[in-house]
Design a protein around this motif. Sequence first.
Motif, PDB file in Angstrom:
ATOM      1  N   GLY A 269       0.817  -1.206   0.000  1.00 32.87           N
ATOM      2  CA  GLY A 269       0.000   0.000   0.000  1.00 32.87           C
ATOM      3  C   GLY A 269       0.848   1.252   0.000  1.00 32.87           C
ATOM      4  O   GLY A 269       2.072   1.214   0.165  1.00 32.87           O
ATOM      5  N   THR A 270       0.171   2.403  -0.172  1.00 28.88           N
ATOM      6  CA  THR A 270       0.852   3.687  -0.230  1.00 28.88           C
ATOM      7  C   THR A 270       1.140   4.183   1.177  1.00 28.88           C
ATOM      8  O   THR A 270       0.222   4.367   1.988  1.00 28.88           O
ATOM      9  CB  THR A 270      -0.010   4.723  -0.975  1.00 28.88           C
ATOM     10  OG1 THR A 270      -0.258   4.239  -2.292  1.00 28.88           O
ATOM     11  CG2 THR A 270       0.699   6.059  -1.036  1.00 28.88           C
ATOM     12  N   ALA A 271       2.406   4.360   1.491  1.00 26.50           N
ATOM     13  CA  ALA A 271       2.793   4.859   2.802  1.00 26.50           C
ATOM     14  C   ALA A 271       2.928   6.376   2.750  1.00 26.50           C
ATOM     15  O   ALA A 271       3.417   6.934   1.754  1.00 26.50           O
ATOM     16  CB  ALA A 271       4.113   4.231   3.225  1.00 26.50           C
ATOM     17  N   PRO A 272       2.487   7.092   3.786  1.00 28.65           N
ATOM     18  CA  PRO A 272       2.620   8.546   3.798  1.00 28.65           C
ATOM     19  C   PRO A 272       4.079   8.954   3.822  1.00 28.65           C
ATOM     20  O   PRO A 272       4.911   8.284   4.434  1.00 28.65           O
ATOM     21  CB  PRO A 272       1.897   8.959   5.079  1.00 28.65           C
ATOM     22  CG  PRO A 272       1.953   7.748   5.951  1.00 28.65           C
ATOM     23  CD  PRO A 272       1.891   6.586   5.023  1.00 28.65           C
ATOM     24  N   THR A 376      -0.652  -2.858   6.061  1.00 26.00           N
ATOM     25  CA  THR A 376      -0.759  -1.724   5.142  1.00 26.00           C
ATOM     26  C   THR A 376      -0.908  -0.452   5.981  1.00 26.00           C
ATOM     27  O   THR A 376      -0.760  -0.499   7.214  1.00 26.00           O
ATOM     28  CB  THR A 376      -1.933  -1.912   4.170  1.00 26.00           C
ATOM     29  OG1 THR A 376      -1.891  -0.895   3.183  1.00 26.00           O
ATOM     30  CG2 THR A 376      -3.261  -1.897   4.893  1.00 26.00           C
ATOM     31  N   ASN A 424      -7.439  10.228  -2.936  1.00 30.45           N
ATOM     32  CA  ASN A 424      -6.315   9.379  -2.550  1.00 30.45           C
ATOM     33  C   ASN A 424      -6.838   8.064  -1.973  1.00 30.45           C
ATOM     34  O   ASN A 424      -7.743   8.063  -1.129  1.00 30.45           O
ATOM     35  CB  ASN A 424      -5.444  10.080  -1.518  1.00 30.45           C
ATOM     36  CG  ASN A 424      -4.783  11.328  -2.073  1.00 30.45           C
ATOM     37  OD1 ASN A 424      -4.297  11.329  -3.203  1.00 30.45           O
ATOM     38  ND2 ASN A 424      -4.783  12.408  -1.288  1.00 30.45           N
ATOM     39  N   HIS A 425      -6.256   6.981  -2.443  1.00 30.96           N
ATOM     40  CA  HIS A 425      -6.707   5.651  -2.049  1.00 30.96           C
ATOM     41  C   HIS A 425      -5.581   4.949  -1.289  1.00 30.96           C
ATOM     42  O   HIS A 425      -4.454   4.832  -1.788  1.00 30.96           O
ATOM     43  CB  HIS A 425      -7.093   4.835  -3.279  1.00 30.96           C
ATOM     44  CG  HIS A 425      -8.068   5.552  -4.168  1.00 30.96           C
ATOM     45  ND1 HIS A 425      -9.322   5.953  -3.757  1.00 30.96           N
ATOM     46  CD2 HIS A 425      -7.954   5.957  -5.467  1.00 30.96           C
ATOM     47  CE1 HIS A 425      -9.948   6.563  -4.742  1.00 30.96           C
ATOM     48  NE2 HIS A 425      -9.135   6.580  -5.790  1.00 30.96           N
ATOM     49  N   TYR A 426      -5.906   4.483  -0.089  1.00 33.02           N
ATOM     50  CA  TYR A 426      -4.922   3.839   0.774  1.00 33.02           C
ATOM     51  C   TYR A 426      -5.353   2.401   1.056  1.00 33.02           C
ATOM     52  O   TYR A 426      -6.506   2.013   0.860  1.00 33.02           O
ATOM     53  CB  TYR A 426      -4.793   4.613   2.096  1.00 33.02           C
ATOM     54  CG  TYR A 426      -4.296   6.023   1.920  1.00 33.02           C
ATOM     55  CD1 TYR A 426      -2.944   6.305   1.892  1.00 33.02           C
ATOM     56  CD2 TYR A 426      -5.205   7.079   1.766  1.00 33.02           C
ATOM     57  CE1 TYR A 426      -2.481   7.608   1.732  1.00 33.02           C
ATOM     58  CE2 TYR A 426      -4.751   8.374   1.615  1.00 33.02           C
ATOM     59  CZ  TYR A 426      -3.386   8.632   1.589  1.00 33.02           C
ATOM     60  OH  TYR A 426      -2.940   9.911   1.417  1.00 33.02           O
ATOM     61  N   TYR A 428      -4.880  -1.950   1.230  1.00 33.21           N
ATOM     62  CA  TYR A 428      -4.570  -3.138   0.433  1.00 33.21           C
ATOM     63  C   TYR A 428      -5.883  -3.699  -0.098  1.00 33.21           C
ATOM     64  O   TYR A 428      -6.858  -3.855   0.638  1.00 33.21           O
ATOM     65  CB  TYR A 428      -3.862  -4.176   1.312  1.00 33.21           C
ATOM     66  CG  TYR A 428      -3.426  -5.418   0.588  1.00 33.21           C
ATOM     67  CD1 TYR A 428      -2.281  -5.428  -0.191  1.00 33.21           C
ATOM     68  CD2 TYR A 428      -4.162  -6.599   0.691  1.00 33.21           C
ATOM     69  CE1 TYR A 428      -1.866  -6.574  -0.851  1.00 33.21           C
ATOM     70  CE2 TYR A 428      -3.754  -7.756   0.042  1.00 33.21           C
ATOM     71  CZ  TYR A 428      -2.610  -7.736  -0.735  1.00 33.21           C
ATOM     72  OH  TYR A 428      -2.207  -8.873  -1.385  1.00 33.21           O
ATOM     73  N   LEU A 433      -8.697   0.869  -6.854  1.00 34.60           N
ATOM     74  CA  LEU A 433      -7.469   0.729  -7.635  1.00 34.60           C
ATOM     75  C   LEU A 433      -7.815   0.281  -9.050  1.00 34.60           C
ATOM     76  O   LEU A 433      -8.803  -0.418  -9.285  1.00 34.60           O
ATOM     77  CB  LEU A 433      -6.539  -0.294  -6.971  1.00 34.60           C
ATOM     78  CG  LEU A 433      -5.979   0.108  -5.593  1.00 34.60           C
ATOM     79  CD1 LEU A 433      -5.135  -1.024  -5.028  1.00 34.60           C
ATOM     80  CD2 LEU A 433      -5.164   1.392  -5.677  1.00 34.60           C
ATOM     81  N   ASN A 448      -3.682  -6.498  -6.357  1.00 32.38           N
ATOM     82  CA  ASN A 448      -3.408  -6.886  -4.971  1.00 32.38           C
ATOM     83  C   ASN A 448      -3.932  -8.302  -4.746  1.00 32.38           C
ATOM     84  O   ASN A 448      -5.116  -8.581  -4.944  1.00 32.38           O
ATOM     85  CB  ASN A 448      -4.101  -5.938  -3.998  1.00 32.38           C
ATOM     86  CG  ASN A 448      -3.382  -4.598  -3.861  1.00 32.38           C
ATOM     87  OD1 ASN A 448      -3.919  -3.679  -3.273  1.00 32.38           O
ATOM     88  ND2 ASN A 448      -2.184  -4.470  -4.403  1.00 32.38           N
TER      89      ASN A 448
END
Length: 514
Positions: A269-272, A376, A424-426, A428, A433, A448
Amino acid sequence: MSIRSILPGTVAALAILAAIPASAASSEQDQIDALKRQMQAQIDYLKRQVDILSHKQQDTQVTAQKAQEAATVAAKLVPPKGKKGIQIGGVTITPGGFIEAAGLYRDKNMTGDIDTNFNTTPFPNSSNYKVDENRFSARQSRLSLLATGNVDDRTHAAAYYEMDFLGAANTANSRQSNSYNPRIRHIYATVDWDDYGLHLLAGQTWSLVTLFGKGMDPRTEITPLSIDAHYVVGFDWTRTPQFRITKDFMDKKLWLGLSVENPQETTAGTAPGGAGSLITNTGGSLLDADTTYTIDSAPDIVAKAVFEPGWGHYEVYGIASFFRDRASFSNKTEVGGGAGAAMVLPIVPKMLDFQLSGLAGSGIGRYGTSQLPDFTFGADGSIHPLTEYSVLGGLIGHVDKSLDIYLYAGIEHADRWFQDVGSNHYGYGNPHLNNSGCFVEGGSCAANTRDIMEITPGFWWKFYQGDFGSVRFGMEYEYIARNIWSGTSGGPGRPGGGTADNNIVMTSFRYYPF
C-alpha cells in the motif's frame, strides 16, 4: 636355541671341573683345558642369545607402542559404534548434503530459478504471460557439517552449518530465508541438559513456527518433499536468527518451547511521506542496499507446545509481532500475531502419512511461503495488520524403501483493508485501484493478491543406495492460481478481480554421498 636349553650343559661342565683334583695328570689337564674352552664357547653363545633376545624384546616393545599409537589415532578418527562421521578428540564431525542437477518448465515466464515466487505469477497484461520458461539449475546443491560432542553422559553440545548456492546479492533480504551471499541456510549451536529436559538453541535455523517431526528436536523439521526451493503454498516457515529454549516433559511426550526471532515484515500500500515520516530504510552496513528493512520495535516471539501421545504428532503455537513506523513526527506502533496448529498422522504405519497445518491471525503474511504482506497503512501513517490465514494438507506414501510419492494442496489468503481520503486511495485491495487492464497485454493492473492456491503431486525414486551414498530422481507438477482483489473495471464476469495461473514441471537428479 633358547637360554633354558643352554643352561643344563653349562652347569654340568662347571660341576665336572670342580670335581677334578689339583694333582691330576697332564692328560687330565688337557681335558680340563678342552672343557674350559667348551665352557667358554657355551658362555659366549649364551651371551649372544641373551643379546638377541634383548633386541627382540625391544623390537616387540616398539611394535606394541606403535600399535597403541595407531589405535589411539584410529580412536580419534573412527566415531563410536552407531555414529557416522569423523572423530576428532571428543567431537564427531558428520558431513552431509547433495549435488543436484534440476530442470524446470513454467508455462508463464517468471524469470526465476528453482525457487518459485508464487506471489508474482503474471497476469495477461504482462508479456511474460504469453511466453513459457525453460531452465536448468545446479544451485540448490547443498553442503552441511554437523559437530556433536558429549560434555558428560547427561550434557550434550552440537553445532550445525548448512549452505546452498541460491543467494542473489540484489535480492538478499531478512524477511524469510536470510538469503545473503554465501547463502547460509542454517548456522547454530545447541546444548541439551538431559537431567533437566532443557534444550537451548542459538543461531539461524527454522522458525519455531515450522512443523517438527520429533518433539522440538532441531533437524527433524518436516518440510515438504517438493523440488521447488520455495516449497509449497500454505507451508509456514522462516529461517532466521533466533534464541530458543525448550523443555520436554512426561518422558518426552510433551514439549514446550519459546523463541525470540529476528523481526522483518512485509508491507503493501501507499505509505505517507514527507517530513517526519519513516516507514522503511534501505540496507546500510553489510545489508542489501537494493531492498528495504522495516523498523520493528521488538523481536517476533513464538511459543509452541508439542504433544506425542504415542500415535501421531500434534502442535499448537502462537506468534506476536511488533510493527512500527513514523509519520508526521510521531511513532506509530501496532501488535500483530496469530495462532497455528498442525498434526502428522501415520494413517498406515511406515506406508502412508497425513499432515495438516494452518495459521490464522493479523500480520502473519511473512510466515507463509507466498510472502503476502503483513500490514498496510492508513492516510495518517497508522499501521493496519491484515487479517490472513494459510492452510496446507499433504499425503506422503512410502511405496517401498526406494520410492516415495506425495500430494500437497495449500492456500494463503489476505483480507482487504482500505481507506479513501478524497481522491487518494490507501490500504490493500482497495476497490478503487485500477484493474482495468489486467487481462489486456500492456494494460494497467494494480493486482493486490487475495489468495494463492497450489496443488502439487510428485515422487522421489532412490534407485541406488549403498556404502557410496544414494542416487535419487524426482519429478513434480505444480498448479498455481493467483486471485486478486477487485478494482475499478475489473472486467465482466470477474467480480473478484480475476485469476492468473501457472503450470510448472520440475525434475531433480541428486547424489547424496554421505
